[in-house]
Design an enzyme around this catalytic site. Structure first.
Site, short mmCIF file in Angstrom:
data_model
loop_
_atom_site.label_atom_id
_atom_site.label_comp_id
_atom_site.label_asym_id
_atom_site.label_seq_id
_atom_site.Cartn_x
_atom_site.Cartn_y
_atom_site.Cartn_z
N ASN A 1 -12.56 -4.98 2.24
CA ASN A 1 -11.11 -5.15 2.36
C ASN A 1 -10.85 -5.77 3.72
O ASN A 1 -11.20 -5.19 4.75
CB ASN A 1 -10.39 -3.81 2.27
CG ASN A 1 -10.48 -3.18 0.89
OD1 ASN A 1 -11.13 -3.70 -0.01
ND2 ASN A 1 -9.81 -2.05 0.72
N ARG B 1 -8.75 -4.60 -10.67
CA ARG B 1 -9.20 -3.45 -9.90
C ARG B 1 -8.05 -2.45 -9.81
O ARG B 1 -7.01 -2.72 -9.23
CB ARG B 1 -9.62 -3.88 -8.48
CG ARG B 1 -10.12 -2.69 -7.69
CD ARG B 1 -10.34 -2.98 -6.23
NE ARG B 1 -10.55 -1.71 -5.54
CZ ARG B 1 -10.22 -1.46 -4.29
NH1 ARG B 1 -9.67 -2.38 -3.53
NH2 ARG B 1 -10.44 -0.26 -3.78
N GLU C 1 -11.55 2.36 1.37
CA GLU C 1 -11.20 2.45 2.78
C GLU C 1 -11.28 3.86 3.37
O GLU C 1 -10.28 4.41 3.84
CB GLU C 1 -9.79 1.90 3.02
CG GLU C 1 -9.64 0.42 2.73
CD GLU C 1 -8.32 -0.14 3.23
OE1 GLU C 1 -7.51 0.62 3.81
OE2 GLU C 1 -8.09 -1.34 3.02
N HIS D 1 -8.63 6.48 -4.36
CA HIS D 1 -7.79 5.64 -3.51
C HIS D 1 -6.72 6.52 -2.86
O HIS D 1 -5.52 6.35 -3.11
CB HIS D 1 -7.18 4.50 -4.32
CG HIS D 1 -6.73 3.34 -3.49
ND1 HIS D 1 -7.09 2.03 -3.76
CD2 HIS D 1 -5.95 3.27 -2.39
CE1 HIS D 1 -6.54 1.22 -2.88
NE2 HIS D 1 -5.84 1.96 -2.02
#
Length: 501
Positions: A337, A105, A195, A150
């Site tokens: 996560n 990933r 996230e 990200h």
């Protein structure tokens, strides 16, 4: 006796005694991971790539923060070079092969592919880099799992307001189209966002994550609203244009910590349920719930608090009925996560306004829980199993892919603390699968190697592989945890030496 063992573990780990430790064992049934269950490791572009201004890459918000406000990062560190994965990607693929990883990933740097954030200028060198990485992975039997975002927004888009600007949903869709077009013939696992709860906090404090803008309880909610729309647009784009021929899957990676009620009181139980809804449900409910939209308790509390604070409308934007339907069901798997847990009780803390204040609870961690190098990360494996069960019950047992799970220390090669973390957490995951029927379909360790840990710079290490950041060649060295994870991947079970009768 149990309390004494907990204290001894804590003292041992904090003292830095990383040799053989007979107490690092735990009771477990001899469960095995299901046939075909994929294991891998994860990284993120800004944290590992370096090459911050090479070959046409544009500037992103972490470039800006670390260069313009270096005091916000421990030791004034930055990701200009990081692990130098931009040049050492073949070596990184070999690390994965040595682990026996089924997948890797990694994330794509938006500004490396589209230097100004818009799709009118495509950087061919950036396309080439990711093509080379993807091809190298596949040549070694490792599946790429690609995160589109990200945390490293192109600065040119932040200059337009960043994620609180709803236009970014359209720009993100255009960016995703570039990725599907260039890489979708080989990439079959996509994650839109990593996230969002964490990166939208960059609009809630001037001392935290990039872009470090202080608009708590307003900017972060506006950003969340845009991100949810952006995710749905990309999912529908894939459905309508790419899925029939590329046959991949699109998901989102959401982060949450378990909240254990401090007491059995109705108030504390309700407070921890609000914690779940405000921190996970605010993103998961619109996508994974049967009814869609934000959780009712989130809408009600923010609306009530907004009115009490003198706002004429809620600080939380609203979805129209058409938008609720458009967003609901837009994920092929639930990326999770997970790291730690808290005790929660009824109460109020945090800025006025803020998400923390709106959620109406106080969280604390037990000082007897084993510590890591991160102040927020305590080792609480039982919370992992409880979180799986909460998701199972709340969202009708979706397919859950663990997209991050890991432990920080100071970089020791004999990383007993990390070995203990992984073996205990994976044990609880096995229990969730075999005893509770939770639909867990994959696992990614965070992280493949030590890297730039955002505002903590290089002070905390999460890697299975040690990286020497004082050496310009950035050599990688396997830690004890890499060997244990490789053994787990090979045998598909927790090694027996970590069990206790």
């Amino acid at each position: 006796m149990k309390a004494n063992i907990q204290v001894l573990l804590l003292v041992t780990l904090l003292a830095g005694v990383w040799g053989k430790n007979p107490f690092l064992k735990h009771k477990t049934p001899q469960y095995k991971f299901p046939a075909g269950f994929p294991f891998g490791a994860a990284t993120a572009s800004y944290q590992v790539e370096g090459g911050w201004k090479e070959d046409g890459k544009g500037v992103n918000i972490w470039d800006t923060l670390t260069h313009d406000r270096p005091y916000l990062v421990e030791n004034q560190d930055n990701g200009d070079v990081a692990c130098d994965s931009y040049h050492k990607y073949k070596e990184d693929v070999q690390l994965l092969k040595d682990l026996g990883a089924d997948f890797y990933r990694f994330s794509i740097s938006w500004a490396r592919v589209l230097p100004e954030g818009h799709d009118n200028i495509v950087n061919q060198a950036g396309i080439d880099y990711y093509n080379n990485l993807i091809n190298e992975l596949l040549a070694n039997g490792i599946e790429p799992m690609v995160t589109m975002y990200h945390w490293d927004l192109p600065q040119a888009l932040q200059d337009l307001g960043g994620w609180p600007n709803m236009q970014l949903a359209k720009y993100f869709e255009a960016y995703a189209r570039i990725l599907f077009t260039h890489f979708g013939d080989r990439v079959k696992l996509w994650i839109t966002f990593n996230e969002p709860l964490t990166f939208v906090s960059g609009y809630a404090s001037e001392k935290g994550f990039a872009p470090a803008i202080n608009t708590p309880g307003i900017g972060d909610y506006l950003a969340a609203h845009t991100v949810i729309h952006a995710h749905a647009r990309v999912y529908h784009l894939y459905d309508q244009v790419f899925r029939s021929r590329q046959r991949g899957k699109v998901g989102i990676a959401l982060n949450i910590n378990w909240c254990e009620p401090l007491t059995n009181s109705t108030e504390d139980i309700a407070a921890c349920e609000r914690y779940q809804q405000f921190n996970l449900g605010i993103y998961a409910h619109p996508i994974f719930s049967t009814e869609g939209d934000y959780p009712a308790v989130v809408k009600e509390r923010i609306s009530r608090n907004s009115a009490a604070q003198g706002y004429t409308t809620s600080r939380l934007p609203t979805f129209s009925p058409e938008e609720v339907e458009y967003i609901r069901g837009t994920s092929d798997f639930f990326g999770l996560n997970f790291y730690t847990a808290y005790y929660g009780k009824e109460g109020e803390e945090g800025n006025i306004p803020s998400l923390g204040r709106d959620s109406g609870l106080i969280t604390r961690q037990d000082s007897n829980w084993i510590s890591s190098a991160s102040t927020w990360l305590k080792v609480v494996p039982w919370g992992f199993r409880k979180e799986f069960n909460w998701i199972k019950n709340e969202y009708n047992n979706p397919q859950v892919f663990v997209t991050e799970n890991g432990f920080s220390d100071l970089g020791e090669l004999n990383d007993t603390g990390r070995v203990y973390f992984y073996t205990t957490y994976l044990t609880e995951m096995l229990k969730a699968i075999h005893e509770d029927g939770c639909n867990v379909i994959g696992y990614a360790a965070w992280s493949l190697m030590d890297n730039f840990e955002w505002n903590r710079g290089y002070a905390e290490k999460f890697g299975l592989y040690h990286v020497d950041f004082n050496d310009p060649t950035r050599p990688r060295t396997p830690k004890e945890s890499a060997k244990v994870i490789a053994e787990i991947i090979k045998t598909r079970k927790i090694p027996e030496r970590f069990w206790q009768d």
